[in-house]
Design a protein around this motif. Structure first.
Motif, PDB file in Angstrom:
ATOM      1  N   GLY A  30     -86.439   7.367  18.943  1.00  0.00           N
ATOM      2  CA  GLY A  30     -87.336   7.231  20.082  1.00  0.00           C
ATOM      3  C   GLY A  30     -88.628   6.502  19.807  1.00  0.00           C
ATOM      4  O   GLY A  30     -89.599   6.662  20.558  1.00  0.00           O
ATOM      5  N   THR A  31     -88.669   5.674  18.758  1.00  0.00           N
ATOM      6  CA  THR A  31     -89.884   4.944  18.392  1.00  0.00           C
ATOM      7  C   THR A  31     -89.714   3.457  18.670  1.00  0.00           C
ATOM      8  O   THR A  31     -88.711   2.857  18.282  1.00  0.00           O
ATOM      9  CB  THR A  31     -90.222   5.137  16.902  1.00  0.00           C
ATOM     10  OG1 THR A  31     -90.420   6.525  16.640  1.00  0.00           O
ATOM     11  CG2 THR A  31     -91.481   4.368  16.523  1.00  0.00           C
ATOM     12  N   THR A  32     -90.696   2.863  19.338  1.00  0.00           N
ATOM     13  CA  THR A  32     -90.710   1.435  19.635  1.00  0.00           C
ATOM     14  C   THR A  32     -91.833   0.768  18.859  1.00  0.00           C
ATOM     15  O   THR A  32     -92.962   1.270  18.825  1.00  0.00           O
ATOM     16  CB  THR A  32     -90.925   1.196  21.146  1.00  0.00           C
ATOM     17  OG1 THR A  32     -89.809   1.740  21.861  1.00  0.00           O
ATOM     18  CG2 THR A  32     -91.059  -0.277  21.461  1.00  0.00           C
ATOM     19  N   VAL A  33     -91.538  -0.372  18.231  1.00  0.00           N
ATOM     20  CA  VAL A  33     -92.517  -1.093  17.413  1.00  0.00           C
ATOM     21  C   VAL A  33     -93.164  -2.216  18.222  1.00  0.00           C
ATOM     22  O   VAL A  33     -92.480  -2.987  18.898  1.00  0.00           O
ATOM     23  CB  VAL A  33     -91.860  -1.681  16.143  1.00  0.00           C
ATOM     24  CG1 VAL A  33     -92.875  -2.503  15.338  1.00  0.00           C
ATOM     25  CG2 VAL A  33     -91.281  -0.565  15.288  1.00  0.00           C
ATOM     26  N   VAL A  34     -94.491  -2.301  18.131  1.00  0.00           N
ATOM     27  CA  VAL A  34     -95.267  -3.382  18.739  1.00  0.00           C
ATOM     28  C   VAL A  34     -95.951  -4.138  17.615  1.00  0.00           C
ATOM     29  O   VAL A  34     -96.777  -3.579  16.888  1.00  0.00           O
ATOM     30  CB  VAL A  34     -96.314  -2.836  19.729  1.00  0.00           C
ATOM     31  CG1 VAL A  34     -97.096  -3.981  20.363  1.00  0.00           C
ATOM     32  CG2 VAL A  34     -95.654  -1.974  20.797  1.00  0.00           C
ATOM     33  N   ARG A 211     -98.068  -2.135  28.878  1.00  0.00           N
ATOM     34  CA  ARG A 211     -96.938  -3.027  28.605  1.00  0.00           C
ATOM     35  C   ARG A 211     -96.068  -2.457  27.491  1.00  0.00           C
ATOM     36  O   ARG A 211     -94.836  -2.569  27.528  1.00  0.00           O
ATOM     37  CB  ARG A 211     -97.435  -4.418  28.215  1.00  0.00           C
ATOM     38  CG  ARG A 211     -98.306  -5.125  29.242  1.00  0.00           C
ATOM     39  CD  ARG A 211     -97.664  -5.224  30.612  1.00  0.00           C
ATOM     40  NE  ARG A 211     -98.445  -6.049  31.511  1.00  0.00           N
ATOM     41  CZ  ARG A 211     -99.481  -5.620  32.233  1.00  0.00           C
ATOM     42  NH1 ARG A 211     -99.868  -4.348  32.144  1.00  0.00           N
ATOM     43  NH2 ARG A 211    -100.128  -6.449  33.044  1.00  0.00           N
ATOM     44  N   ALA A 212     -96.697  -1.855  26.500  1.00  0.00           N
ATOM     45  CA  ALA A 212     -95.939  -1.260  25.395  1.00  0.00           C
ATOM     46  C   ALA A 212     -95.117  -0.068  25.877  1.00  0.00           C
ATOM     47  O   ALA A 212     -93.952   0.101  25.491  1.00  0.00           O
ATOM     48  CB  ALA A 212     -96.893  -0.832  24.278  1.00  0.00           C
ATOM     49  N   GLU A 213     -95.729   0.768  26.721  1.00  0.00           N
ATOM     50  CA  GLU A 213     -95.006   1.913  27.278  1.00  0.00           C
ATOM     51  C   GLU A 213     -93.808   1.453  28.104  1.00  0.00           C
ATOM     52  O   GLU A 213     -92.729   2.054  28.040  1.00  0.00           O
ATOM     53  CB  GLU A 213     -95.931   2.753  28.150  1.00  0.00           C
ATOM     54  CG  GLU A 213     -96.903   3.621  27.394  1.00  0.00           C
ATOM     55  CD  GLU A 213     -97.630   4.574  28.334  1.00  0.00           C
ATOM     56  OE1 GLU A 213     -97.130   5.697  28.550  1.00  0.00           O
ATOM     57  OE2 GLU A 213     -98.683   4.171  28.860  1.00  0.00           O
ATOM     58  N   GLY A 219     -88.008  -1.140  29.960  1.00  0.00           N
ATOM     59  CA  GLY A 219     -88.351  -2.132  30.968  1.00  0.00           C
ATOM     60  C   GLY A 219     -88.110  -3.542  30.458  1.00  0.00           C
ATOM     61  O   GLY A 219     -87.913  -3.767  29.265  1.00  0.00           O
ATOM     62  N   PRO A 220     -88.129  -4.531  31.368  1.00  0.00           N
ATOM     63  CA  PRO A 220     -87.871  -5.921  30.961  1.00  0.00           C
ATOM     64  C   PRO A 220     -88.937  -6.454  30.018  1.00  0.00           C
ATOM     65  O   PRO A 220     -90.120  -6.165  30.180  1.00  0.00           O
ATOM     66  CB  PRO A 220     -87.871  -6.680  32.294  1.00  0.00           C
ATOM     67  CG  PRO A 220     -88.683  -5.817  33.217  1.00  0.00           C
ATOM     68  CD  PRO A 220     -88.409  -4.408  32.807  1.00  0.00           C
ATOM     69  N   VAL A 221     -88.506  -7.193  29.019  1.00  0.00           N
ATOM     70  CA  VAL A 221     -89.405  -7.839  28.060  1.00  0.00           C
ATOM     71  C   VAL A 221     -89.153  -9.340  28.120  1.00  0.00           C
ATOM     72  O   VAL A 221     -87.996  -9.783  28.142  1.00  0.00           O
ATOM     73  CB  VAL A 221     -89.161  -7.318  26.622  1.00  0.00           C
ATOM     74  CG1 VAL A 221     -90.000  -8.091  25.616  1.00  0.00           C
ATOM     75  CG2 VAL A 221     -89.466  -5.830  26.537  1.00  0.00           C
ATOM     76  N   HIS A 222     -90.216 -10.112  28.178  1.00  0.00           N
ATOM     77  CA  HIS A 222     -90.084 -11.569  28.235  1.00  0.00           C
ATOM     78  C   HIS A 222     -89.265 -12.080  27.052  1.00  0.00           C
ATOM     79  O   HIS A 222     -89.450 -11.632  25.915  1.00  0.00           O
ATOM     80  CB  HIS A 222     -91.474 -12.202  28.215  1.00  0.00           C
ATOM     81  CG  HIS A 222     -91.452 -13.688  28.055  1.00  0.00           C
ATOM     82  ND1 HIS A 222     -91.073 -14.549  29.070  1.00  0.00           N
ATOM     83  CD2 HIS A 222     -91.754 -14.486  26.992  1.00  0.00           C
ATOM     84  CE1 HIS A 222     -91.155 -15.801  28.642  1.00  0.00           C
ATOM     85  NE2 HIS A 222     -91.556 -15.785  27.394  1.00  0.00           N
ATOM     86  N   ARG A 223     -88.378 -13.027  27.324  1.00  0.00           N
ATOM     87  CA  ARG A 223     -87.543 -13.601  26.273  1.00  0.00           C
ATOM     88  C   ARG A 223     -87.935 -15.056  26.038  1.00  0.00           C
ATOM     89  O   ARG A 223     -87.669 -15.921  26.875  1.00  0.00           O
ATOM     90  CB  ARG A 223     -86.071 -13.526  26.659  1.00  0.00           C
ATOM     91  CG  ARG A 223     -85.562 -12.097  26.801  1.00  0.00           C
ATOM     92  CD  ARG A 223     -85.739 -11.306  25.530  1.00  0.00           C
ATOM     93  NE  ARG A 223     -85.366  -9.903  25.684  1.00  0.00           N
ATOM     94  CZ  ARG A 223     -85.637  -8.957  24.789  1.00  0.00           C
ATOM     95  NH1 ARG A 223     -86.303  -9.276  23.695  1.00  0.00           N
ATOM     96  NH2 ARG A 223     -85.279  -7.708  24.992  1.00  0.00           N
ATOM     97  N   PRO A 224     -88.586 -15.345  24.928  1.00  0.00           N
ATOM     98  CA  PRO A 224     -88.972 -16.735  24.638  1.00  0.00           C
ATOM     99  C   PRO A 224     -87.746 -17.622  24.480  1.00  0.00           C
ATOM    100  O   PRO A 224     -86.679 -17.168  24.046  1.00  0.00           O
ATOM    101  CB  PRO A 224     -89.733 -16.611  23.311  1.00  0.00           C
ATOM    102  CG  PRO A 224     -90.133 -15.177  23.209  1.00  0.00           C
ATOM    103  CD  PRO A 224     -89.042 -14.415  23.895  1.00  0.00           C
ATOM    104  N   VAL A 225     -87.904 -18.894  24.812  1.00  0.00           N
ATOM    105  CA  VAL A 225     -86.785 -19.835  24.688  1.00  0.00           C
ATOM    106  C   VAL A 225     -86.775 -20.509  23.324  1.00  0.00           C
ATOM    107  O   VAL A 225     -85.779 -21.126  22.936  1.00  0.00           O
ATOM    108  CB  VAL A 225     -86.854 -20.914  25.788  1.00  0.00           C
ATOM    109  CG1 VAL A 225     -86.715 -20.279  27.157  1.00  0.00           C
ATOM    110  CG2 VAL A 225     -88.156 -21.711  25.700  1.00  0.00           C
TER     111      VAL A 225
END
Length: 258
Positions: A30-34, A211-213, A219-225
């Protein structure tokens, strides 16, 4: 030359494999890295200190790992938030790698941690090539660094999931052209969100945490091209960096964990 290219590819492939394993393992608990990247002096420590304190006020389990070539100054500052904090001294290495992060988290990261903020070494070149197992990669730039920063460091900004502008209270004095900056960001990373912040005036505070939460909640995260580049090579020593812990009031580490 072919041998050098093969070596770079092997280094990046090994790092990416470790990063993937770390991402899956942390997600399972349950841990997300920023991952926070910026030049030295951008104000990311000041912003992160505020976001950690806000998370604590909201009873959101957070922790932070900060990397520097020398001194524990940033860890001391971040620990004032009350969040558990750990310092890595890289002994000259200009970036973190997934394996380093995994080693320093072992036996230290509190079990209920929802968000782990990693303050990377102040550098927009080396760290850009290395996935740390993050879900959200944030690149910061202060208004005093100039509007062309994204064009000078296209890899760092081109792979960002989120861009944060700091010290906006100085924008007028610095002659910062916000429209030009946004245009340059969009040139290297179309569609990425740009947040404006100022710790001094209060502008945008809490937005990074939100945004991190959202990312942690799926939730959606921007995907760089942009495709990730080969790893930056250099002659820095690669000894295991020293580690130091600065736990907040809610977490006390035993001597065995140090």
């Amino acid at each position: 030359m072919c041998r050098a290219v093969e070596l770079r590819q092997a280094v990046l492939a090994r790092n990416d494999e470790t990063a993937h394993t770390l991402r899956v393992r942390l997600a399972g608990r349950g841990t997300t890295v920023v991952n926070l990247l910026s030049s030295p002096g951008s104000g990311k420590t000041a912003l992160l200190e505020h976001e950690l304190a806000l998370a604590r006020e909201r009873s959101l389990p957070v922790a932070a790992l900060t990397a520097d070539l020398a001194t524990e100054n940033d860890a001391v500052r971040l620990a004032r938030s009350g969040a558990p904090v750990k310092q890595i001294l890289t002994d000259g290495l200009c970036h973190l790698e997934a394996g380093m992060l995994a080693r320093h988290l072992e036996g230290w990261l509190p079990e209920p941690t929802r968000l782990l903020f990693v303050e990377n070494v102040g550098n927009l070149v080396c760290p850009a090539s290395y996935d740390l197992g993050e879900t959200l990669r944030v690149v910061l730039a202060s208004v005093t660094e100039g509007e062309d920063k994204p064009l000078k460091y296209p890899t760092a900004f081109g792979l960002a999931h989120l861009v944060v502008v700091t010290k906006t209270d100085l924008a007028r004095a610095a002659g910062f052209d916000e429209a030009a900056f946004r245009a340059h960001v969009d040139q290297v990373n179309p569609g990425v969100e740009v947040l404006l912040t100022s710790v001094r005036s209060g502008t945008g505070l809490g937005a990074l945490l939100e945004r991190a939460e959202a990312a942690a909640g799926g939730g959606p995260v921007h995907r760089p091209v942009m495709a990730p580049p080969p790893p930056h090579t250099h002659g820095h020593p690669r000894e295991d960096p020293r580690e130091h812990e600065h736990p907040g009031p809610a977490v006390r580490l035993t001597s065995a964990q140090r």
